[in-house]
Design a protein around this motif. Structure first.
Motif, short mmCIF file in Angstrom:
data_model
loop_
_atom_site.label_atom_id
_atom_site.label_comp_id
_atom_site.label_asym_id
_atom_site.label_seq_id
_atom_site.Cartn_x
_atom_site.Cartn_y
_atom_site.Cartn_z
N GLU A 180 -9.24 -9.93 6.99
CA GLU A 180 -8.06 -9.10 6.74
C GLU A 180 -7.62 -9.27 5.30
N VAL A 181 -7.49 -8.16 4.61
CA VAL A 181 -7.05 -8.16 3.22
C VAL A 181 -5.85 -7.22 3.14
N ASN A 182 -4.77 -7.70 2.53
CA ASN A 182 -3.53 -6.94 2.44
C ASN A 182 -3.01 -6.92 1.01
N PRO A 183 -2.07 -5.99 0.72
CA PRO A 183 -1.46 -5.97 -0.60
C PRO A 183 -0.60 -7.22 -0.80
N MET A 184 -0.50 -7.66 -2.03
CA MET A 184 0.37 -8.78 -2.38
C MET A 184 1.81 -8.30 -2.44
N GLN A 185 2.71 -9.01 -1.81
CA GLN A 185 4.15 -8.79 -1.91
C GLN A 185 4.56 -7.33 -1.81
N GLY A 186 3.97 -6.58 -0.90
CA GLY A 186 4.38 -5.20 -0.64
C GLY A 186 4.07 -4.21 -1.74
N LYS A 187 3.25 -4.59 -2.73
CA LYS A 187 2.90 -3.68 -3.82
C LYS A 187 1.85 -2.68 -3.37
N ASP A 188 1.77 -1.57 -4.07
CA ASP A 188 0.63 -0.67 -3.94
C ASP A 188 -0.42 -1.20 -4.92
N PRO A 189 -1.54 -1.71 -4.42
CA PRO A 189 -2.52 -2.34 -5.31
C PRO A 189 -3.18 -1.36 -6.28
N ASP A 190 -3.32 -1.81 -7.51
CA ASP A 190 -4.06 -1.07 -8.53
C ASP A 190 -5.36 -1.79 -8.88
N THR A 191 -5.38 -3.11 -8.65
CA THR A 191 -6.57 -3.93 -8.94
C THR A 191 -6.74 -4.95 -7.82
N SER A 192 -7.85 -5.66 -7.83
CA SER A 192 -8.08 -6.70 -6.83
C SER A 192 -7.07 -7.83 -6.95
N ASP A 193 -6.48 -8.01 -8.13
CA ASP A 193 -5.46 -9.04 -8.32
C ASP A 193 -4.20 -8.76 -7.49
#
Length: 53
Positions: free
Chosen positions: A29-42
């Motif tokens: 399971e992979v999720n966005p960090m802190q509710g962000k819309d991801p732009d990069t793998s970071d």
């Protein structure tokens, strides 16, 4: 229908599921960090991570 099977490379050798630079969890399971819309793998996070003992 069977779930897709693929090799998942992993560099987190302190995870319970890590073995020989690969993730050996039955599912991942992979999720966005802190509710962000991801732009990069970071901006993403593996929530399957379990510390090794």
């Amino acid at each position: 229908m069977d779930a897709p099977k693929m090799e998942v490379k992993c560099g987190v050798d302190c995870c319970h599921y890590w073995k020989n630079d690969c993730c050996n969890a039955k599912s991942l399971e992979v999720n966005p960090m802190q509710g962000k819309d991801p732009d990069t793998s970071d901006d993403t996070c593996c929530t399957t991570f379990k510390p090794s003992k």
